[in-house]
Design a protein around this motif. Structure first.
Motif, mmCIF file in Angstrom:
data_model
loop_
_atom_site.group_PDB
_atom_site.id
_atom_site.type_symbol
_atom_site.label_atom_id
_atom_site.label_comp_id
_atom_site.label_asym_id
_atom_site.label_seq_id
_atom_site.Cartn_x
_atom_site.Cartn_y
_atom_site.Cartn_z
ATOM 1 N N SER A 289 51.405 37.183 40.975
ATOM 2 C CA SER A 289 52.625 38.035 40.514
ATOM 3 C C SER A 289 52.759 37.373 39.113
ATOM 4 N N GLY A 290 53.615 38.223 38.160
ATOM 5 C CA GLY A 290 54.119 37.896 36.898
ATOM 6 C C GLY A 290 52.980 38.157 36.019
ATOM 7 N N ILE A 291 51.926 39.033 36.123
ATOM 8 C CA ILE A 291 50.817 39.339 35.380
ATOM 9 C C ILE A 291 51.064 40.921 34.955
ATOM 10 N N LYS A 292 50.509 41.310 33.733
ATOM 11 C CA LYS A 292 50.456 42.588 33.138
ATOM 12 C C LYS A 292 49.234 43.496 33.864
ATOM 13 N N SER A 293 48.198 42.684 34.148
ATOM 14 C CA SER A 293 46.914 43.217 34.209
ATOM 15 C C SER A 293 46.045 41.973 34.895
ATOM 16 N N PRO A 294 45.250 42.457 35.915
ATOM 17 C CA PRO A 294 44.402 41.517 36.631
ATOM 18 C C PRO A 294 43.548 40.792 35.703
ATOM 19 N N PRO A 295 43.517 39.178 35.853
ATOM 20 C CA PRO A 295 42.677 38.411 35.331
ATOM 21 C C PRO A 295 41.130 38.643 35.416
ATOM 22 N N PHE A 296 40.595 39.272 36.486
ATOM 23 C CA PHE A 296 39.277 39.466 36.524
ATOM 24 C C PHE A 296 39.059 40.945 37.144
ATOM 25 N N ASN A 297 37.950 41.416 36.893
ATOM 26 C CA ASN A 297 37.376 42.843 36.935
ATOM 27 C C ASN A 297 36.480 42.879 38.289
ATOM 28 N N SER A 298 36.021 41.422 38.404
ATOM 29 C CA SER A 298 34.967 41.420 39.460
ATOM 30 C C SER A 298 35.467 40.545 40.682
ATOM 31 N N LEU A 299 34.880 40.476 41.994
ATOM 32 C CA LEU A 299 35.407 39.595 42.888
ATOM 33 C C LEU A 299 34.657 38.223 42.195
ATOM 34 N N VAL A 300 35.506 37.168 42.665
ATOM 35 C CA VAL A 300 34.886 36.105 42.001
ATOM 36 C C VAL A 300 35.089 34.991 43.317
ATOM 37 N N TYR A 301 34.111 34.486 43.883
ATOM 38 C CA TYR A 301 34.193 33.570 45.046
ATOM 39 C C TYR A 301 33.505 32.239 44.798
ATOM 40 N N PRO A 302 34.090 31.284 45.042
ATOM 41 C CA PRO A 302 33.675 29.881 45.012
ATOM 42 C C PRO A 302 32.508 29.626 45.964
ATOM 43 N N ILE A 303 32.025 28.489 45.990
ATOM 44 C CA ILE A 303 30.750 28.031 46.956
ATOM 45 C C ILE A 303 31.455 28.190 48.424
ATOM 46 N N PRO A 304 30.701 28.759 49.208
ATOM 47 C CA PRO A 304 31.638 28.787 50.608
ATOM 48 C C PRO A 304 31.808 27.182 51.318
ATOM 49 N N GLU A 305 33.023 27.376 52.151
ATOM 50 C CA GLU A 305 33.516 26.153 52.885
ATOM 51 C C GLU A 305 33.165 26.201 54.144
ATOM 52 N N GLU A 306 33.394 25.299 54.873
ATOM 53 C CA GLU A 306 33.383 25.151 56.390
ATOM 54 C C GLU A 306 34.258 26.169 56.936
ATOM 55 N N GLY A 307 33.882 27.173 57.739
ATOM 56 C CA GLY A 307 34.483 28.117 58.516
ATOM 57 C C GLY A 307 34.872 29.288 57.734
ATOM 58 N N GLY A 308 34.450 29.517 56.255
ATOM 59 C CA GLY A 308 34.905 30.514 55.634
ATOM 60 C C GLY A 308 33.990 30.486 54.354
ATOM 61 N N LEU A 309 34.451 31.542 53.678
ATOM 62 C CA LEU A 309 33.598 31.752 52.088
ATOM 63 C C LEU A 309 34.237 31.254 50.930
ATOM 64 N N GLY A 310 35.637 30.428 51.170
ATOM 65 C CA GLY A 310 36.393 29.904 50.167
ATOM 66 C C GLY A 310 37.580 30.957 49.626
ATOM 67 N N VAL A 311 38.223 30.025 48.985
ATOM 68 C CA VAL A 311 39.650 30.929 48.666
ATOM 69 C C VAL A 311 39.152 31.569 47.287
ATOM 70 N N HIS A 312 38.946 32.926 47.559
ATOM 71 C CA HIS A 312 38.312 34.015 46.473
ATOM 72 C C HIS A 312 39.270 34.710 46.211
ATOM 73 N N VAL A 313 39.062 35.376 44.981
ATOM 74 C CA VAL A 313 39.887 36.284 44.062
ATOM 75 C C VAL A 313 39.342 37.762 44.526
ATOM 76 N N THR A 314 40.355 38.610 45.115
ATOM 77 C CA THR A 314 40.002 40.005 45.102
ATOM 78 C C THR A 314 40.905 40.844 44.407
ATOM 79 N N VAL A 315 40.636 41.778 43.793
ATOM 80 C CA VAL A 315 41.135 42.854 43.063
ATOM 81 C C VAL A 315 41.155 44.148 43.945
ATOM 82 N N ASP A 316 42.209 44.605 44.488
ATOM 83 C CA ASP A 316 42.255 45.796 45.423
ATOM 84 C C ASP A 316 42.206 47.182 44.542
ATOM 85 N N LEU A 317 42.128 48.171 45.281
ATOM 86 C CA LEU A 317 41.975 49.634 44.475
ATOM 87 C C LEU A 317 43.110 49.941 43.835
#
Length: 432
Positions: A289-317
């Protein structure tokens, strides 16, 4: 709504007339029974209607919908049963809406093969049917030198899985591409993207119905049994635990997601040795919240963690920025809880305290107080904490010995991306 099969076509019954119909098929007011559904069935509390049907798909999530569509367009009469009041209300509506490229999975695994094939089919389907989607690409980032070997391994896996366009980037290249990003190295996956999952599922429903598939919501499969080399299903309206209809299908596809194992355990005649254990991992999402435009244009993923792909950033449509999911292993108290999807989907605002340091590893400009609770989902996993990730299980008669039964177990990520390929695989392998 519960659909009943007439002599050569599906007859639909609304939930408002369902109880009266059950009375009529059990001999009460038999003269008003439309279609004579319970031909020859006598009255009595223990006698229920019987119907021979062609194909039953249990579960109207995205995979069940894809299977129903594929089988119906190949000429099968398909009945889709779901305990919810509509399609896609559970795991399918509680994910990142990401189209995965097929990087993370062991070569020749079902996840690898079906993700790569599914991605191709999914992009083609979205284009042909005007489903909103965007191939925005993904950056998997190493934020420290110790993570670079893991990034190299992902590059190797993706190459073996024949994911096209992968490119290793130095940190300055990735940060030039995404100025708010901080990393020492990144793997670019240009084939990754996002889609409108609801529009995709709605289209699958329409395609299936156009091919004469029938949906019966608010309908629960209580149990089943193998008799005369056929799986018989005992079905009831949701809220009732007394079987009201016995279905005798030629083919059953158990695509019940979180409840798939619990449902399989209710099938008398199916050896429990072939039913894998269930593990559940809740993942929470927070929105920015509190942003005028998304900080990223692409999906950004960290290195995967146990049980998942890590806390990543997604920009929806719609431009909404989401972070997640995290991994919280949860216990399911009993089989009925998973069977009826009795899980807690609330997002505890305090979980944001763990999100901030994880996100700031690659997005240091994240401001305090900018994360708001979003939603959560639960992964139907086949491996638990400290265990290696498990592959999809698509299990037929050649494994468990039950004719006409296909069980789908552990269809977590990349299940959405793989859905059309899973459907194609089932149709090619199990249709006779």
């Amino acid at each position: 709504m519960l659909a009943c099969l007439g002599r050569r076509k599906w007859r639909r019954l609304s939930t408002g007339t369902l109880k009266a119909t059950w009375k009529s098929v059990n001999g009460e007011d038999a003269s008003s029974s439309r279609g004579r559904i319970a031909r020859g069935v006598s009255s009595g509390a223990e006698t229920i209607a019987k119907e021979r049907v062609d194909t039953v798909v249990i579960g109207a999530g995205v995979v069940g919908l894809a299977v129903a569509r594929e089988l119906s367009i190949r000429g099968r009469e398909v009945l889709i049963l779901d305990a919810a009041s509509s399609f896609g209300t559970v795991t399918s509506s509680r994910n990142s809406e990401v189209v995965h490229a097929g990087i993370y999975y062991p070569p020749n695994s079902l996840k690898a093969k079906l993700c790569v094939r599914g991605r191709e089919l999914l992009y083609r389907y979205c284009s042909e049917h005007e489903i909103p989607h965007r191939k925005i690409g993904k950056l998997i980032v190493a934020t420290g030198s110790s993570e670079i070997p893991k990034l190299d391994l992902l590059m190797h896996l993706g190459t073996q899985n024949r994911v096209s366009g992968l490119r290793m980037m130095e940190g300055f290249e990735a940060m030039r591409m995404e100025p708010h990003l901080r990393c020492v190295k990144a793997l670019l996956s240009p084939e990754s993207g996002i889609l409108d999952t609801h529009s995709f599922m709605l289209s699958l429903v329409g395609q299936a119905e156009n091919s004469h598939a029938t949906f019966s919501y608010n309908t629960v499969v209580l149990s089943g049994r193998v008799e005369e080399e056929k799986m018989r299903l005992f079905v009831a309206e949701i809220g009732s635990f007394v079987a009201q209809l016995e279905l005798i299908p030629n083919l059953v596809v158990n695509s019940a997601g979180l409840a798939a194992q619990a449902l399989a355990k209710s099938f008398h005649g199916l050896d429990r040795r072939f039913i894998p254990s269930s593990h559940y991992a809740r993942g929470c999402y927070f929105t920015l919240s509190g942003i005028k435009s998304p900080p990223f244009n692409s999906l950004v993923y960290p290195i995967p963690e146990e049980g998942g792909l890590g806390v990543h950033v997604t920009v929806d449509l719609n431009g909404l920025v989401k972070f997640g999911p995290d991994v919280e292993w949860i216990e399911c108290k009993d089989e009925r809880s998973s069977f009826l999807n009795k899980f807690d989907y609330r997002v505890n605002p305090q979980r944001a305290e763990k999100f901030y340091p994880e996100i700031r590893k690659y997005y240091p400009d994240l401001k305090d107080g900018s994360l708001e609770p979003g939603y959560s989902g639960i992964r139907p996993k086949l491996s638990g904490p400290k265990q290696p990730p498990a592959d999809f299980i698509i299990q037929g008669e050649e494994t468990h010995g039950v004719p006409g039964l296909v069980n789908l177990f552990g269809i977590e990520s990349p299940g959405l991306t793989s859905s059309l390929a899973i459907a194609e695989h089932i149709a090619n392998k199990f249709l006779r």
